[in-house]
Each structure stands twice: as C-alpha cells, then as structure tokens.
Design a protein around this motif. Structure first.
Motif, short mmCIF file in Angstrom:
data_model
loop_
_atom_site.label_atom_id
_atom_site.label_comp_id
_atom_site.label_asym_id
_atom_site.label_seq_id
_atom_site.Cartn_x
_atom_site.Cartn_y
_atom_site.Cartn_z
N THR A 21 0.79 -1.20 0.16
CA THR A 21 0.42 0.00 -0.26
C THR A 21 0.62 1.62 -0.02
N GLY A 22 0.52 2.67 -0.28
CA GLY A 22 0.98 3.88 0.00
C GLY A 22 2.34 4.08 -1.10
N TYR A 23 1.66 3.28 -2.34
CA TYR A 23 2.61 3.58 -3.25
C TYR A 23 2.36 5.08 -4.19
N ILE A 24 3.20 6.20 -4.30
CA ILE A 24 2.74 7.40 -4.90
C ILE A 24 3.73 7.20 -5.82
N LEU A 25 3.23 8.04 -6.85
CA LEU A 25 4.48 8.63 -8.02
C LEU A 25 4.59 9.79 -8.48
N THR A 26 5.88 10.25 -8.72
CA THR A 26 6.01 11.38 -9.04
C THR A 26 6.75 11.95 -10.31
N PHE A 27 6.33 12.70 -10.68
CA PHE A 27 6.53 12.98 -12.64
C PHE A 27 7.13 14.24 -12.37
N ALA A 28 7.98 14.15 -13.30
CA ALA A 28 8.81 15.61 -12.91
C ALA A 28 9.74 15.81 -14.66
N SER A 29 9.31 17.33 -14.92
CA SER A 29 10.26 17.28 -16.03
C SER A 29 11.03 18.75 -15.87
N THR A 30 12.15 18.83 -17.02
CA THR A 30 13.41 19.74 -16.23
C THR A 30 12.10 21.79 -16.90
N GLY A 31 13.01 22.58 -15.29
CA GLY A 31 12.64 24.00 -14.96
C GLY A 31 10.57 23.95 -14.91
N LEU A 32 10.53 22.93 -14.90
CA LEU A 32 9.11 22.80 -14.18
C LEU A 32 8.84 22.10 -12.55
N THR A 33 7.68 23.07 -12.45
CA THR A 33 7.05 22.09 -10.87
C THR A 33 6.51 20.91 -11.09
N SER A 34 6.70 19.95 -10.08
CA SER A 34 6.41 18.33 -9.77
C SER A 34 5.41 17.76 -10.31
N ALA A 35 4.80 16.92 -10.07
CA ALA A 35 3.95 16.66 -9.62
C ALA A 35 3.04 15.19 -9.20
N THR A 36 2.07 15.08 -8.33
CA THR A 36 2.30 13.58 -7.54
C THR A 36 1.20 12.60 -8.09
N SER A 37 1.20 11.34 -7.78
CA SER A 37 0.07 11.14 -7.95
C SER A 37 -0.64 10.77 -6.87
N ALA A 38 -1.81 10.45 -6.48
CA ALA A 38 -2.27 9.63 -6.00
C ALA A 38 -2.45 8.79 -4.61
N SER A 39 -1.99 8.60 -3.72
CA SER A 39 -1.71 7.29 -2.66
C SER A 39 -2.54 6.06 -3.51
N PHE A 40 -1.69 4.87 -4.30
CA PHE A 40 -2.34 3.51 -4.40
C PHE A 40 -2.08 2.36 -3.88
N GLU A 41 -2.11 1.23 -4.31
CA GLU A 41 -2.45 -0.25 -3.57
C GLU A 41 -1.85 -1.08 -4.90
N VAL A 42 -1.20 -1.67 -4.27
CA VAL A 42 -1.05 -2.89 -5.93
C VAL A 42 -0.87 -4.18 -4.93
N THR A 43 -1.55 -4.79 -5.18
CA THR A 43 -2.19 -6.14 -4.83
C THR A 43 -1.65 -7.33 -5.16
N VAL A 44 -1.88 -8.41 -4.68
CA VAL A 44 -1.24 -9.56 -5.28
C VAL A 44 -2.11 -10.38 -6.44
N GLY A 45 -1.67 -10.29 -7.86
CA GLY A 45 -2.35 -10.83 -9.50
C GLY A 45 -2.63 -12.20 -9.07
N ALA A 46 -3.13 -12.25 -10.26
CA ALA A 46 -3.37 -14.08 -10.23
C ALA A 46 -1.79 -14.78 -10.86
#
Length: 215
Positions: A152-177
């Motif tokens: 749980t609690g994964y967050i992605l950060t998005f960045a580009s040179t010279g710009l203010t970065s953005a973060t995703s909402a927190s999300f969960e990776v569940t066990v798959g098939a």
C-alpha cells in the motif's frame, strides 16, 4: 477633476469565471487621488474579463473588457490516476500528466519529456518511465508502467526540467493472478531409497513475485 482625499477602493471580477488574486483593496493616496493595485492576476484563460472598482458612497466603475491568455509552461498536473495495479502486471489504467501554466491552463507547445519515479514503498517501477508531452494536447501518456511488489501507499512523482513536479494519489498494488512456480527450498540429504532430510518447497507466485495464497 481628481479629488485628493484618502479612501479605499476594492476590485472584483465583474464578468467571466476565473478567480481574481492579488491585493484586491488599494488606498487612494491623499496627495494624488490615485489608488494603485498590486499583484492582481486571474487564473483561468478566457476572453471578456471586466474588473469592477467600488468605494464606499461612490458609484462603481468598470474597466475595459480584456483577455487572459495561456501563459508559459510552469507545472505538471496528474489528470488520470493509476488504477488496476497488481504485482508485475501493467496498470490497467496508465497515468496521464498535463502541462499547465501557473494558472492551471493546459499549455500546448513544443514537446517536453516527463519522467516518473516511485516515491514511496519498496517495489520496483517498471515499464516506460519517460513520456513526451504531445504538442497538440499538452498531455503525456505513459505506457506499460507496473510495480512488482504488492503493498500500500505507493505514490508516483512526475518531473520535467524547469517545471513544478506533480504527484499521484496514493494507491495500492495488490497480489495478482498466479503466474509461476518458484522453488523456495531445494532438496537436500538425498540417499538411495531414503527420504530426503530436506524436502523441496515450491511457492506459487504472481508475475511480480508475490506469493499467491489461492489454489
């Protein structure tokens, strides 16, 4: 004629839908009869904006109609969040990021490259971790992103040179098939016709290496 007395003048947006920011009240200087505003700005690009100026006991006055145009790129914003995250498999909904000016308007300009990293937890982010902003839409769409470890609690950060970065909402990776078998313990102590002293153990795992606890 200019009246050289002191009073306060307040400004509001009399037309359109943007938000007026800055210092919206100014004091008339008694020596000049002039009220000068400071730091006024409107966030949303549109035409037909009109400012209304009011002061106690005086008739309100409107300024001329004007346009707020889209400014230069200043920030990134996550406009599509991750969904459908299971271990080691590409998210069913991949994130999308929009290039915006300081007011939150979409900027369409020569392409920028946006990179993504996982800023929380212990799994490994896989897939194509760079995306190019489409000049026509201002949108960067990622492809094939996945995280191997269920948590749980994964967050992605998005960045580009010279710009203010953005973060995703927190999300969960569940066990798959279930996807593979892994030998957790190898056989040992093997003698002809005798039970191994250490019996082999096999684990059922999903594509990310997480143990699957269903048959």
């Amino acid at each position: 004629n200019t009246v050289t007395s002191s009073s306060d003048v307040t400004v509001t947006v009399a037309a359109n839908k943007g938000t007026l920011g800055g210092t919206r009240t100014a004091t008339v200087t008694s020596s000049t009869g002039i009220a000068t505003f400071d730091g006024l700005k409107i966030n949303e690009a549109a035409t037909g904006y009109i400012l209304m100026f009011t002061s106690p006991d005086l008739t309100a006055v409107n300024g001329s109609s004007f346009e707020v145009t889209v400014g230069p790129a200043a920030q990134l914003r996550v406009t599509t969040q991750v969904a459908g995250a299971t271990g080691g498999v590409a998210f069913t909904t991949q994130p999308e990021v929009t290039l915006q000016d300081a007011g939150g308007n979409t900027v369409t300009q020569p392409p920028n490259t946006v990179t993504v990293t996982a800023t929380a937890n212990k799994g490994t982010l896989g897939g194509t971790t760079e995306a190019t902003v489409a000049a026509a839409t201002g949108l960067a769409t990622f492809q094939g992103l996945m995280i191997n470890q269920a948590d749980t609690g994964y967050i992605l950060t998005f960045a580009s040179t010279g710009l203010t970065s953005a973060t995703s909402a927190s999300f969960e990776v569940t066990v798959g098939a279930r996807a593979k078998l892994v030998v957790a313990t190898n056989a040992a102590g093997a003698k002809g016709g005798t039970v191994f002293t250490t019996q082999p153990v096999v684990t059922l795992q999903d594509a990310g290496g997480n143990t699957v606890t269903s048959s």
